[in-house]
Design an enzyme around this catalytic site. Structure first.
Site, PDB file in Angstrom:
ATOM      1  N   GLY A 217      -0.158  -3.439  10.058  1.00 35.56           N
ATOM      2  CA  GLY A 217       0.176  -4.743   9.510  1.00 35.56           C
ATOM      3  C   GLY A 217      -1.038  -5.650   9.480  1.00 35.56           C
ATOM      4  O   GLY A 217      -0.931  -6.848   9.280  1.00 35.56           O
ATOM      5  N   PRO A 259      -3.040   2.110  10.668  1.00 38.37           N
ATOM      6  CA  PRO A 259      -3.300   1.228   9.532  1.00 38.37           C
ATOM      7  C   PRO A 259      -3.438   1.988   8.213  1.00 38.37           C
ATOM      8  O   PRO A 259      -3.934   3.117   8.178  1.00 38.37           O
ATOM      9  CB  PRO A 259      -4.628   0.566   9.893  1.00 38.37           C
ATOM     10  N   GLY A 260      -2.965   1.372   7.153  1.00 39.40           N
ATOM     11  CA  GLY A 260      -3.176   1.904   5.819  1.00 39.40           C
ATOM     12  C   GLY A 260      -4.091   0.944   5.066  1.00 39.40           C
ATOM     13  O   GLY A 260      -5.265   1.213   4.830  1.00 39.40           O
ATOM     14  N   ARG A 297       1.956  -3.682  -7.772  1.00 38.11           N
ATOM     15  CA  ARG A 297       2.004  -4.693  -6.711  1.00 38.11           C
ATOM     16  C   ARG A 297       2.154  -6.133  -7.198  1.00 38.11           C
ATOM     17  O   ARG A 297       2.940  -6.897  -6.616  1.00 38.11           O
ATOM     18  CB  ARG A 297       0.788  -4.566  -5.783  1.00 38.11           C
ATOM     19  N   TYR A 301       5.450  -7.438  -5.572  1.00 44.25           N
ATOM     20  CA  TYR A 301       5.270  -8.297  -4.397  1.00 44.25           C
ATOM     21  C   TYR A 301       4.630  -9.646  -4.723  1.00 44.25           C
ATOM     22  O   TYR A 301       4.382 -10.431  -3.817  1.00 44.25           O
ATOM     23  CB  TYR A 301       4.325  -7.640  -3.380  1.00 44.25           C
ATOM     24  N   CYS A 327       6.452  -1.758 -22.461  1.00 43.53           N
ATOM     25  CA  CYS A 327       7.456  -2.592 -23.101  1.00 43.53           C
ATOM     26  C   CYS A 327       8.392  -3.183 -22.056  1.00 43.53           C
ATOM     27  O   CYS A 327       9.535  -2.739 -21.885  1.00 43.53           O
ATOM     28  CB  CYS A 327       8.198  -1.797 -24.161  1.00 43.53           C
ATOM     29  N   TYR A 355      -1.609   1.297  -1.769  1.00 38.84           N
ATOM     30  CA  TYR A 355      -0.326   1.087  -2.442  1.00 38.84           C
ATOM     31  C   TYR A 355      -0.490   0.811  -3.943  1.00 38.84           C
ATOM     32  O   TYR A 355       0.262   0.046  -4.528  1.00 38.84           O
ATOM     33  CB  TYR A 355       0.457  -0.056  -1.765  1.00 38.84           C
TER      34      TYR A 355
END
Ligand SMILES: *Cc1c(COP(=O)(O)O)cnc(C)c1O
Length: 400
Positions: A217, A259-260, A297, A301, A327, A355
């Site tokens: 995070g 972690p990513g 993303r 988000y 479209c 991501y």
């Protein structure tokens, strides 16, 4: 770097993801250095952020482990050369059968609900498992990505520890790890440390621990003015607290993270070509050869990826809405100040390592982008651009 990216884009075409290994290595070293006062540190890279085999192999060379959320990610990790014991599997809501299959491979499993815990412990009391705790801490403001709160589907509530302990006792299973992952966007180190205290408190009740996993995070800046997790400060404070805990616990445990985003987000850029500059009564649109099928993303988000016109970096700045070619409304940026855009220019989206490709789809029957790894001064293709065969793959044509 601008000219290098232009060269890469003309060599490999667009749209294209490009990852710079030196940034991944820098971030990995930053994290390990921040925790260098901990005897046993384990970084398990979160595969779902960016799961290309070559990227996984790079992490293997760094000494990293892997955090996986599906058996397919486990299989990718094994294919990349990781040993089963270097992989942790942290699924949510998957079947008992899948968890058993992963455990069978020798991978550390992490269970996040009491139903599966009881079933698994009853059938396999000799396989040690880690448990995912929900400390009910809201780390960050966006409820889409804060998973520690009371309504979250993730983890076993700390309020259920008495029942959890009863299950462990009844089944005679071994809990060898305690885990939390409070979601992306830890704005505040104090919030993280607060959640960690809850984890320590829980850990005391388990006598056979090998590790405590603090999840991830960590926040990386996406746009100017964004807050970045101060890893160095977190490292100093948490390491000290962890070492104290181990002393009280009577054993030196492993401190784990998974972690990513922190490791790969800033290493990646997304390159796309401007097909059309379209002026309407209210807006100037720059339409690129991509859409939310390739980078979802911003639409999913509201993420703000910085966009640079690398074909005209010195050009006069103007306001653009950068949109795609599918479209459906696929806005990447609204009313953004960018160096003057001409048709054919290459736009560079920053922070496209995490991501982005992994969430790409074939919507509108478009090909997913190619991926390139820039490593030791060389740009190498690590995923081919798709072709029409990929669109047809698995379709079964029946006689009608
Ligand atoms: C997604 C995920 C991570 C990685 O989160 P980042 O925000 O990319 O660092 C770590 N652990 C688990 C269990 C996850 O699901």
């Amino acid at each position: 770097m601008t000219q290098q990216l232009l060269d890469i884009s003309s060599q490999f075409g667009s749209p294209l993801y490009v990852y710079d290994s030196s940034t991944i290595i820098k971030q990995y070293n930053r994290l390990t250095n921040a925790f260098d006062s901990v005897d046993n540190l384990r970084i398990n890279y979160a595969v779902k952020a960016l799961s290309n085999l070559s990227v996984l192999k790079l992490f293997k060379t760094l000494g990293s482990g892997l955090d996986t959320v599906s058996i397919q990610e486990v299989q990718l990790g094994l294919r990349a050369g990781f040993e089963p014991h270097e992989i942790i599997y942290t699924p949510n809501g998957v079947s008992l059968e899948e968890i058993e299959a992963v455990a069978e491979l020798g991978v550390q499993i992490n269970i996040d609900n009491l139903s599966i815990l009881e079933q698994f412990g009853t059938k396999h009391p000799n396989i040690p498992v880690c448990i995912r705790i929900n400390p009910h801490v809201m780390a960050g403001g966006n409820t889409n990505i804060s998973v520690g709160h009371i309504d979250s589907k993730f983890g076993i509530s700390i309020h259920q520890i008495p029942l959890l302990l009863r299950i462990v006792e009844n089944t005679k299973m071994t809990i060898n790890g305690i885990h939390m992952h409070t979601g992306s966007d830890i704005l505040d180190i104090d919030v993280f440390l607060y959640a960690s205290e809850i984890l320590f408190e829980t850990a005391k009740q388990f006598k056979n621990l090998d590790f405590i996993d603090f999840g991830s995070g960590f926040k990386v800046p996406y746009k100017q003015g964004d807050i970045e997790t101060n890893i160095e400060e977190l490292g100093q404070k948490l390491s000290q607290r962890f070492n104290e805990f181990c002393e009280d616990y009577g054993r030196s445990l492993t401190l784990a993270f998974e972690p990513g985003k922190f490791l790969v987000s800033e290493a990646g850029v997304f390159l796309a070509k401007v097909n059309v500059v379209k002026q309407t009564t209210s807006t100037v649109f720059a339409q690129i050869d991509s859409g939310f099928n390739h980078l979802i993303r911003p639409m999913l988000y509201g993420s703000q990826h910085e966009i640079i016109n690398i074909s005209n970096p010195e050009g006069r700045e103007r306001f653009y809405s950068v949109v795609g070619y599918i479209c459906e409304t696929d806005t990447f940026a609204n009313n953004r100040r960018i160096n003057e855009i001409n048709e054919g220019d290459i736009l560079c989206f920053k922070n496209a390592g995490a991501y982005c490709f992994t969430m790409a789809s074939n919507y509108n029957s478009r090909y997913r982008p190619a991926e390139v790894l820039f490593h030791n001064g060389k740009a190498q293709l690590i995923r081919k651009r798709e072709s029409f065969d990929d669109i047809l793959h698995n379709q079964v044509e029946i006689a009608l």
